[in-house]
Design a protein around this motif. Structure first.
Motif, PDB file in Angstrom:
ATOM      1  N   SER A 177      34.029  35.679  36.442  1.00  0.00           N
ATOM      2  CA  SER A 177      34.604  36.512  37.195  1.00  0.00           C
ATOM      3  C   SER A 177      33.655  36.455  38.447  1.00  0.00           C
ATOM      4  O   SER A 177      32.753  35.713  38.754  1.00  0.00           O
ATOM      5  CB  SER A 177      34.522  37.877  36.677  1.00  0.00           C
ATOM      6  OG  SER A 177      35.298  38.825  37.326  1.00  0.00           O
ATOM      7  N   LYS A 178      33.910  37.592  39.354  1.00  0.00           N
ATOM      8  CA  LYS A 178      33.157  37.463  40.865  1.00  0.00           C
ATOM      9  C   LYS A 178      32.050  38.506  40.717  1.00  0.00           C
ATOM     10  O   LYS A 178      32.435  39.832  40.787  1.00  0.00           O
ATOM     11  CB  LYS A 178      34.232  37.743  41.808  1.00  0.00           C
ATOM     12  CG  LYS A 178      33.608  37.659  43.424  1.00  0.00           C
ATOM     13  CD  LYS A 178      34.927  37.867  44.369  1.00  0.00           C
ATOM     14  CE  LYS A 178      34.441  38.100  45.494  1.00  0.00           C
ATOM     15  NZ  LYS A 178      35.336  38.341  46.652  1.00  0.00           N
ATOM     16  N   ALA A 181      29.735  41.575  42.455  1.00  0.00           N
ATOM     17  CA  ALA A 181      29.771  42.206  43.666  1.00  0.00           C
ATOM     18  C   ALA A 181      28.510  41.917  44.670  1.00  0.00           C
ATOM     19  O   ALA A 181      28.820  41.662  45.648  1.00  0.00           O
ATOM     20  CB  ALA A 181      29.597  43.897  43.393  1.00  0.00           C
ATOM     21  N   ALA A 213      32.554  42.673  40.853  1.00  0.00           N
ATOM     22  CA  ALA A 213      33.374  42.924  42.484  1.00  0.00           C
ATOM     23  C   ALA A 213      34.968  43.487  41.706  1.00  0.00           C
ATOM     24  O   ALA A 213      35.536  44.272  42.391  1.00  0.00           O
ATOM     25  CB  ALA A 213      33.514  41.503  42.951  1.00  0.00           C
ATOM     26  N   TRP A 214      35.393  42.899  40.752  1.00  0.00           N
ATOM     27  CA  TRP A 214      36.866  43.331  40.515  1.00  0.00           C
ATOM     28  C   TRP A 214      36.747  44.349  39.404  1.00  0.00           C
ATOM     29  O   TRP A 214      37.915  44.604  38.668  1.00  0.00           O
ATOM     30  CB  TRP A 214      37.660  42.033  39.888  1.00  0.00           C
ATOM     31  CG  TRP A 214      38.028  41.325  41.134  1.00  0.00           C
ATOM     32  CD1 TRP A 214      38.112  41.255  42.560  1.00  0.00           C
ATOM     33  CD2 TRP A 214      37.776  39.515  41.009  1.00  0.00           C
ATOM     34  NE1 TRP A 214      38.121  40.107  43.148  1.00  0.00           N
ATOM     35  CE2 TRP A 214      37.970  39.113  42.320  1.00  0.00           C
ATOM     36  CE3 TRP A 214      37.667  38.895  39.897  1.00  0.00           C
ATOM     37  CZ2 TRP A 214      38.049  37.882  42.557  1.00  0.00           C
ATOM     38  CZ3 TRP A 214      37.642  37.300  40.317  1.00  0.00           C
ATOM     39  CH2 TRP A 214      37.910  37.050  41.394  1.00  0.00           C
ATOM     40  N   VAL A 274      34.984  44.549  36.601  1.00  0.00           N
ATOM     41  CA  VAL A 274      34.383  44.045  35.211  1.00  0.00           C
ATOM     42  C   VAL A 274      33.126  44.652  34.794  1.00  0.00           C
ATOM     43  O   VAL A 274      32.311  44.462  35.812  1.00  0.00           O
ATOM     44  CB  VAL A 274      34.210  42.590  35.112  1.00  0.00           C
ATOM     45  CG1 VAL A 274      33.773  42.134  33.715  1.00  0.00           C
ATOM     46  CG2 VAL A 274      35.650  41.863  35.111  1.00  0.00           C
TER      47      VAL A 274
END
Lengths: 311, 311, 311, 311
Positions: free
Chosen positions: D244-245, D247, D293-294, D296
């Motif tokens: 995942s990305k 933040a 970021a998304w 998670v």
């Protein structure tokens, strides 16, 4: 070999028509092709039909009518006969926008379906003709720029009964399913093609009927799916599940809630089933506890939330 | 360690201001931040400065002024002194939009540069604030949605003289160059950072001075670069070189000609040079005959065309 | 709806068995599953059958036998009857490794095909079982790590005759074709599924019979296709056409020549044809002159070279 | 402009040398370049130095010595003088394998660092020379095929004190940090280049000293990072955090635990900081609660687990 060509178009209800429209046009990047009273007809740039989504403003959320395109006029007649024999038929309609005679019926759980064969192919205006003649429409390059409607996941009080109806009566192929320790069925992934899923049933946590879990739109790459997450984040769309890979069907996902309350997925990937005798993959309760492919645990709301909401 | 922070903004001349603007806004996805007479100031969503491209309508194409941001006020003073000592200085200006005192000079080939340090940081209006606070602006999701200005390739009659000026006087690092069999230099790839290139000189096939080869804008993935090719194709932008990978610097490219005649690149990738003592990679004439990384032969116009056109 | 499930396995002849094997195992990343005299049976990690490629060392290159899996025992019988009626049958065999009764025949151009239904599913040894139960085998992570056999392009002196046989007798769907100005057919793209192509015929520039243009292996992303180009470059595999996008069928490609002389493609993408009544896309001679999707001109050898070589 | 060129090589301790070696070679795809008693020297295909990871079998896990390459001999002398002035010096060593004189010291938290300038560049044997001369080594195409060492995240009882030492004494640039509501610092992201992070400190949940949070290896694309997750899954490597990305710094991640107990990351992306006066991004406690970021949510162990384990 199914007698159905594919799933869709889909009608989606929304209690906030303006905000939902802004989402599908501005954020998802779909185009408006027609309007009719409370309904707006929309398409992704890669949908071959004139429209794939009918957004209808009303007092609730959830799915309106789910279209299923039969492979041929003959296949349509055979499936209608099968549905009537199953006692779930409603009757013929003149068809929705650009569509020929359509046969409306209900699945055992009460969702409304419509079988049809004839439909209008999208014919782009001159300024929107794509450079390549094997592309249905010009790439929009707006927002998530979703390509087309991909699949739907509906909820049912009794998954097995609905799955059996879809396989036995409609002719779907069953690729994967979840069987709980008590023997009951928690989910079924079906398709009319080699694509991993088109029509999914999962168990309604409230035991309610006729509800929607989510509607999924296709993009060609995982990069676009992650880009959609960036766009949703900036647009204030609640992300329910960040991009990751499903264990079941192997699809890549992004889930969120559109302003009308419906769960929407941006999806890509997923396995392709070339074997005509592919064994059905049965997932156990224990296996599901491992989460998604890379171990992401599914958020609780994913198992309980659907539209319309249960009062 | 260079005393320059990075390259840009860049001023670009165009004989067709309206069409060029439509390209940069509608196709490339840049945003207009200001206008001043014949000039429009534009930015990509990821440019940290208020603007990175100044598009100026006039009677020709080519590059106007190339900005170079010095690392600090002191670095600015030192570089200005070096340029003056080299006899190429023009003088101080008040600076372009949002910029502090700037020192204008010419490279040996005659291109106009402007050294500066102070500049205005982009401050997005409330409705365009990105969700993540370490992102300069909100992702546009329009057209190619380029992120930021990346590098420039200018043409020179004498590559070596200009390369030596940039390395010795401005403090650029030289990463790669082409040396022909006759000992002359056909190209030089320089950078102020670990990124593979920011400032490139290649030989002007016409022996002309002050011309532009191309201006390059960054996207984060090769998928976006290929998407840009799809978008250019539909928009009727002439694609001079389809997406592929450069041997030199390893960047991924798409080249085409904007309506004003200037060659534009959408780029990503490229190697990063972490070694402070990285040997300069020298490409021979024979090696260059192998084409790009995967063997694509460069189209002839790439070696001859520049802006403004040579009469 | 075709009565064929999919294409393959394929037998490939090579005059340099050792070098070809080193290519398919070390570079392409396939695994050896069995050997039988001069033949080695290979698979990609995502092939559901026990093997998809039979590499046979002999005195020439080219295609040996092309397998076609029928949807069911009944579909097999119906297709065999149709082939016999067309006068192109050869007769039943016991089937190749792990395969049930197979019916051998020739297409009008003389290529050998084999229809079958029963076949052995790959059953990985314990240490190679994948973590996800809906994946056929464990991802190899070696070299290009191709996933599975995807499609084949064979050459024919008379494309139309062979295309008509495949559509009328075998039941293939025709998605795209090239029609030259003189009315002749230069290529035909056919599939048994919604995938853009499985069986392609293009015109043999030498008017020869029974030759192979290329054999294509699937990877899931364009990134992997470009990675394959990097790997081929390092491994000294001649790259005939660098990664780019086809106009026809929209597939992403990489073409090169394996040590035995056969053209091999690494492919991904390609459009999916959901419409049961999708119009056949007919490309004109003029349209083909525009090159591939992004304008890349096809190298001349692509139009003339095939295996076995024409003396 | 930092006087440090970059971070690394890194020495990693492991209580299970064989299993850790199998992980770094077979799963991560690194190559062995030398051995010395209990230590194995490894490199990724894109590391320009002869080695980037020294794996040392001993009775514990965690970080051994962290190398920092100074920009020049003069920069080395200046940094050593600064460290000595700060009272944290240990003394000069002859340097590790292929390295010139090195100066060992401790950060305030007690981790051992080693400053050096001279080092051996990787010189591939003939059969491993890459086709492109600007690539350090040939792409391995094995397992995750990580490219190079990227960054390290170490734990400290007092983040601020260590961050101040790194910025003030070593010359790191601080790009982002977390400041809790009580004013204490929970994390600091620093770099010697425009890359978003090379050296990260986060708070040790146990208040212990000298521990390691994770060591990160670079791949060029998010696709390769997700492929690594597939490979880890099959190889039985525990995935602590699925791709995942972030933040902070915007990097894309995959975290897991190697057999020796150390947390390893496969990473790509991350922002690039071109502005010399980039404001430090300060994240609040509330902002961190939003997850990655998304959205998670970070798994609890990520905040508590480090190596060596706290008894």
């Amino acid at each position: 070999m199914s007698e159905l060509a594919h799933l869709g178009p889909v009608e989606l209800f929304t209690p906030d028509g303006d905000a939902s429209l802004a989402f599908f046009v501005g954020v998802m990047g779909m185009d408006i092709v027609a309007e009719d009273g409370p309904s707006i007809y929309l398409r992704g740039w890669g949908d071959y039909q004139r429209w794939s989504l009918k957004l209808t403003a009303c007092d609730t959320s959830g799915m309106g009518v789910l279209g299923l395109r039969a492979w041929s006029p003959e296949a349509l007649q055979r499936r209608v006969a099968a549905v009537e024999a199953a006692g779930l038929g409603i009757g013929w309609t003149d068809g929705d926008l650009g569509r020929g005679p359509s046969y409306r019926f209900r699945d055992p759980d009460g969702h409304r379906f419509e079988l049809y064969h004839e439909c209008e192919r999208y014919d782009p205006p001159e300024q929107l003709k794509p450079a390549l003649k094997n592309v249905p429409g010009r790439y929009t390059g707006r927002g998530c720029a979703i390509k087309r409607l991909d699949h739907i996941n509906i909820l049912a009080a009794d998954v097995r009964a609905n799955r059996e109806f879809c396989v036995d009566t409609l002719g779907y192929r069953l690729y994967e399913r979840i069987q709980l320790d008590d023997g009951s069925e928690a989910g079924a992934w079906m398709s009319a093609t080699i694509a991993a899923h088109e029509l999914i049933y999962t168990r309604d946590a409230h035991g309610a009927n006729g509800r929607l879990h989510h509607l999924a739109f296709w993009v060609d790459t995982r990069e676009e799916c992650m880009r959609a997450a960036d766009i949703w984040l900036d647009a204030g769309i609640p992300i329910e599940a960040a991009p990751s890979k499903h264990a079941i069907a192997q699809g890549f996902f992004l889930y969120g809630i559109e302003p009308g309350g419906n769960r929407i997925e941006v999806t890509t990937g997923g396995r392709f089933v070339y074997a005509p005798d592919e064994p059905v993959v049965v997932w156990t309760e224990e296996e599901r506890k491992r989460g998604q492919a890379w171990g992401v645990q599914t958020v609780e709301s994913f198992h309980t939330y659907g539209t319309p909401p249960v009062k």
